[in-house]
Design an enzyme around this catalytic site. Sequence first.
Site, mmCIF file in Angstrom:
data_model
loop_
_atom_site.group_PDB
_atom_site.id
_atom_site.type_symbol
_atom_site.label_atom_id
_atom_site.label_comp_id
_atom_site.label_asym_id
_atom_site.label_seq_id
_atom_site.Cartn_x
_atom_site.Cartn_y
_atom_site.Cartn_z
ATOM 1 N N ASP A 85 -6.110 5.186 1.361
ATOM 2 C CA ASP A 85 -6.340 4.102 1.143
ATOM 3 C C ASP A 85 -7.718 3.644 1.822
ATOM 4 O OD1 ASP A 85 -6.179 0.881 2.068
ATOM 5 O OD2 ASP A 85 -4.322 1.249 1.070
ATOM 6 N N HIS A 121 0.790 -1.387 0.050
ATOM 7 C CA HIS A 121 0.183 -0.071 -0.016
ATOM 8 C C HIS A 121 0.966 1.088 -0.003
ATOM 9 C CE1 HIS A 121 -3.758 -2.146 1.346
ATOM 10 N NE2 HIS A 121 -3.086 -3.016 1.333
#
Length: 451
Positions: free
Chosen positions: A115, A9
Amino acid sequence: MVPFPAQSHLNQQLQLACIFSSSYDLPVHFIGSATHNHQARVRANGLKPSDIAKIHFHDIPTPDFASPAPDPNAFTKFPSQLLPSYNACTLLRDPISLLLRDISSKSRRVVVVHDVLMSYNVQDVTSLHNAESYIFNCVSVFFMYSSFICVPNGMPIPLDEDLLKKLPILEPDAPEEINKLVEFQLQFRDIRVGDLYNSNKLLEGTSLDLMEKFASTQNKKQWAIGPIFLAAKVDHVSDKRNKCLDWLDNQPPRSVLYVSFGSSTTFSDKEVMELAMGLERSKQKFVWVLRDGDRGNIFSEEARRFELPDGFEERVEGVGLVVREWAPQLEILAHSSTGGFMSHCGWNSCIECITAGVPMAAWAMHSEQPLNAFFVTEILKTGLLVREWKKHEELVTASAIEDVVRKLMASEEGDEIRRRAEELGAAVRESIEKGGASQLELDSFIAHITR
């Protein structure tokens, strides 16, 4: 930019930050703990230091969290050792809110790209008159549509009958605490204006069309802007060249299998031995990255000593190379000597492999990875399964590894898969060129947020 504190991520969000900053000359703020911001920078494989230097990093004070070593003998491969760092990130809401208010007071518009697993933390964006948020999805659209649209809404997954029979059944493999954390964060995702995907219409056109149709009913927008590492012009070669690249320089074209299982996979001693024996018996050239999954704080790690078969590295000298540190994956995949990739099938690795035009030996470990393996092997047909997901609790033997390596690297079937992979990779690379589908989507997103 508000990333989730896990390597795949962090990596993708930093690449995206460099695109916004360097390609479109937008001021970019990258928000996270000091530990994870540092992790993103030191593992910024291929990004130009001058591009990273343009980004404003904000080290948010985070309470100390435990950073246990992964358990090589755990029942599942899910990286449960990362849970303390995941929990710590839920405490960042207030400092993020203060920072957003400060930036808002000095800007015409604030655009928060976060995210999905940081949705709770950025929810105060709704209280700012000149701010809006977008979710950057680090997973495949196929997984998103199947798991977050079809299954919860009782809709059929749009595959023909033969493929549906092969579709792996995903059962929860994460601790209940992780499932609760995900559910908690997802409660706040509806504040977003839209979604960004690290994919493109060439790879996932059907899933994107279906997702767009559903998103329109929710009044959400979407852009498929991948592969973002290409848009980020990830081609910088470090001054300190990794030894494995020198080794690859001396190998024949497409002859080497790259073996790496990402940042979250941990093998038991028995699994390491079987893999070593399988690679040796295959008689195929290989570069094997042998390391444990990350701890929550990667800078607190003590390297685990792996037991390999007696005399293994001496016997495979010239044929195989064992790498025990962080490896430059993009450079390895792009190398002309690399002819295959044995992977855990994280989406980051999948899209890098697909774009490089390299066929995959797909060995899913946890989470959405079995669906990614299915996507690569059954839909794109650019890889082979190392083992079926329904057998994921069984030990993968040396003979099974030997067989799949030989099939991928030294058979007519492997050559045909490699041809398809190379053709697809060339087409994907074109999509990010000027006038290509992904470049047009990226330009469209920038036009939207700077309107």
